[in-house]
Design an enzyme around this catalytic site. Structure first.
Site, PDB file in Angstrom:
ATOM      1  N   ARG A 181       0.802  -1.236   0.000  1.00  0.00           N
ATOM      2  CA  ARG A 181       0.000   0.000   0.000  1.00  0.00           C
ATOM      3  C   ARG A 181       0.832   1.282   0.000  1.00  0.00           C
ATOM      4  NH1 ARG A 181      -2.367  -3.927   2.758  1.00  0.00           N
ATOM      5  NH2 ARG A 181      -4.560  -4.348   2.323  1.00  0.00           N
ATOM      6  N   HIS A 190      -1.108  -2.551  -4.358  1.00  0.00           N
ATOM      7  CA  HIS A 190      -0.563  -3.377  -5.430  1.00  0.00           C
ATOM      8  C   HIS A 190      -0.650  -2.711  -6.808  1.00  0.00           C
ATOM      9  CE1 HIS A 190       0.135  -6.369  -2.503  1.00  0.00           C
ATOM     10  NE2 HIS A 190      -1.009  -6.995  -2.525  1.00  0.00           N
ATOM     11  N   HIS A 206       2.891 -12.536  -6.023  1.00  0.00           N
ATOM     12  CA  HIS A 206       1.819 -12.753  -5.051  1.00  0.00           C
ATOM     13  C   HIS A 206       1.293 -14.183  -5.065  1.00  0.00           C
ATOM     14  CE1 HIS A 206      -1.515 -11.508  -2.477  1.00  0.00           C
ATOM     15  NE2 HIS A 206      -0.955 -10.318  -2.398  1.00  0.00           N
ATOM     16  N   ASP A 220      -0.469  -9.862   8.448  1.00  0.00           N
ATOM     17  CA  ASP A 220      -0.480  -9.132   7.171  1.00  0.00           C
ATOM     18  C   ASP A 220       0.477  -7.958   7.346  1.00  0.00           C
ATOM     19  OD1 ASP A 220      -0.970  -8.091   4.721  1.00  0.00           O
ATOM     20  OD2 ASP A 220      -3.128  -7.767   5.003  1.00  0.00           O
ATOM     21  N   GLU A 262       5.882 -12.181   0.343  1.00  0.00           N
ATOM     22  CA  GLU A 262       6.193 -11.250  -0.747  1.00  0.00           C
ATOM     23  C   GLU A 262       7.465 -10.485  -0.424  1.00  0.00           C
ATOM     24  OE1 GLU A 262       2.266  -9.092  -1.340  1.00  0.00           O
ATOM     25  OE2 GLU A 262       1.835 -10.597   0.170  1.00  0.00           O
TER      26      GLU A 262
HETATM   27  C1  BGC Z   1      -1.740  -7.583   1.351  1.00  0.00           C
HETATM   28  C2  BGC Z   1      -3.109  -7.819   1.931  1.00  0.00           C
HETATM   29  C3  BGC Z   1      -4.090  -7.880   0.793  1.00  0.00           C
HETATM   30  C4  BGC Z   1      -3.700  -8.970  -0.141  1.00  0.00           C
HETATM   31  C5  BGC Z   1      -4.594  -9.004  -1.335  1.00  0.00           C
HETATM   32  C6  BGC Z   1      -1.427  -8.719   0.447  1.00  0.00           C
HETATM   33  O1  BGC Z   1      -0.175  -8.536  -0.116  1.00  0.00           O
HETATM   34  O2  BGC Z   1      -0.764  -7.456   2.349  1.00  0.00           O
HETATM   35  O3  BGC Z   1      -3.459  -6.812   2.831  1.00  0.00           O
HETATM   36  O4  BGC Z   1      -5.398  -8.076   1.240  1.00  0.00           O
HETATM   37  O5  BGC Z   1      -2.389  -8.776  -0.584  1.00  0.00           O
HETATM   38  O6  BGC Z   1      -5.028 -10.240  -1.608  1.00  0.00           O
END
Ligand code: BGC
Length: 388
Positions: free
Chosen positions: A116, A141, A215, A287, A353
């Site tokens: 983010r 993203h 991802h 997260d 990630e």
């Molecule tokens: C983020 C999560 C997000 C997800 C999306 C992750 O990389 O940290 O907050 O909801 O991606 O699927």
């Protein structure tokens, strides 16, 4: 046809050439190369605008992988368990339509900015840029149509380094609000040991920010087999970046010691995931970005190990990046189902990630994500697979 290829290979071998590249799109095993067989291409569907999407199958050193030209998505990743039985250890879909309709970034390449950017804004060289807003007030993203939703040019290769794909995408100046035309190259390589290496590179024609990642949601017991709470995770990180209610780092680099965030010695993911720690309550699980002790490195260095005690499958990760986002699949809610036909619920897969820290463009004390004309952004991550 086969005979003439064999003749070419025999002549090459006699001339001391150990690897012969095939023309793009062809597929044959080159017995003299450690690279394994040339990736095989097949149609995978058509987007609403008529663009054709292809799927490539790669295999080397005991690892099999299927990759889409749409989003550079790893649609399946098959590795053996301790008895040599294969399973697809990545969450995904069977059909292109499902990826287009609503995918939580399953298997996708992420850009221009992994994770983010707070308030969907940043300032660079005194100028403010407004980004695509797609996650509450924030940009997640890369925005509403990030690299996960783009069709990449794909070129296969097979040679001494392994078998793989070079994926290219040119992101136009201003796309999703980001300045500069960004020329991106991502290389997926499966080497002779079955390791999966990702090399990211990018250049720009105006100062910009960039933070690329992958991802893939892993479930080492096999996608659709249940949750990953029994997987053991180790991360070489003594600190992490706590977040606010919208998952933007507060700026603090907090010590993991004595908290549920301490994975330095390895522990089952489920052990502390329901602890009443405010950071776990806000994120509905893990997260967060872990600050890797090794920092930024020129070549990939150890970051994490994931192990499923049931199947014996082990994945070890090394990276050049300073951060690792561990996302425990908190937002999977049973509305999506995978190729196995079974639904994905909370915790049925996890992402690791490799990245620079979230919101770095607004956090001057975080390692910089600025890329200027004349410079090349580079990042490498290696996933090594084993079973025991
Ligand atoms: C983020 C999560 C997000 C997800 C999306 C992750 O990389 O940290 O907050 O909801 O991606 O699927």
């Amino acid at each position: 046809m086969e005979t003439s290829r064999r003749t070419v290979l025999a002549a090459a071998a006699a001339a001391g050439i150990t690897a012969v590249a095939a023309a793009p799109g062809t597929a044959y095993a080159d017995p003299s190369a450690k690279g394994g067989r040339m990736p095989v291409k097949e149609p995978f569907g058509t987007l609403a605008d008529g663009t054709r999407v292809h799927r490539w199958t790669l295999e080397n050193g005991g690892t099999r992988m299927k990759v889409l030209s749409y989003g550079g998505i790893v649609q399946s990743l098959e590795i053996p368990d301790r008895y040599g039985r294969y399973a697809n250890v990545s969450l995904g879909f069977e059909r292109l339509e499902d990826y287009v309709a609503s995918s939580p970034y399953f298997g996708a390449l992420i850009g221009r900015y992994g994770n983010r950017i707070g308030g969907s804004r940043f300032t660079l060289d005194g100028r403010e840029y407004a980004l695509s807003v797609n996650d509450g007030p924030n940009s997640l993203h890369g925005g509403a149509a990030g690299f996960d939703k783009r069709v990449w040019d794909v070129e296969p290769f097979s040679g001494p380094a392994g078998t793989g794909l070079v994926l290219r995408y040119a992101s136009a100046d201003g796309e999703m609000g980001y300045p500069g035309r960004l020329d991106v190259t991502v290389t997926y390589t499966l080497d002779g040991k079955g390791d999966w290496r990702i090399d990211y590179a990018a250049t720009t024609d105006r100062p910009t920010v960039v933070n690329l990642t992958s991802h893939t949601y892993f479930n080492l017991a096999g996608e659709g087999s249940g949750d990953v709470l029994g997987h053991e995770l180790r991360m070489a990180a003594s600190r992490y970046t706590p977040t606010d209610a919208t998952l933007i780092p507060t700026g603090q680099l907090a010590k993991v010691a004595g908290t549920p965030f301490d994975f330095r010695h390895g522990k089952p993911i489920g052990r502390d995931i329901r602890a009443a720690h405010p950071q776990l309550v806000t994120a509905k699980g893990f997260d967060h970005n872990w600050v890797l002790d090794k920092g930024i490195t020129r070549s990939p260095e150890y970051a994490a190990t994931l192990r499923d005690p049931r199947s014996g499958r082990i994945m070890r990760m090394a990276t050049t990046e300073p951060g690792l986002q561990f996302y425990s699949g908190n937002f999977l809610d049973g509305t999506l189902s995978g190729p196995s036909g079974r639904t994905y619920r909370q915790g049925d897969g996890l992402c690791l990630e490799t990245q620079h820290f979230p919101d770095s463009p607004n956090q001057p004390h975080f390692p910089s994500t600025v890329l200027r004309p004349g410079e090349t952004y580079r990042s490498v991550t290696v996933h090594s697979f084993n079973a025991g």
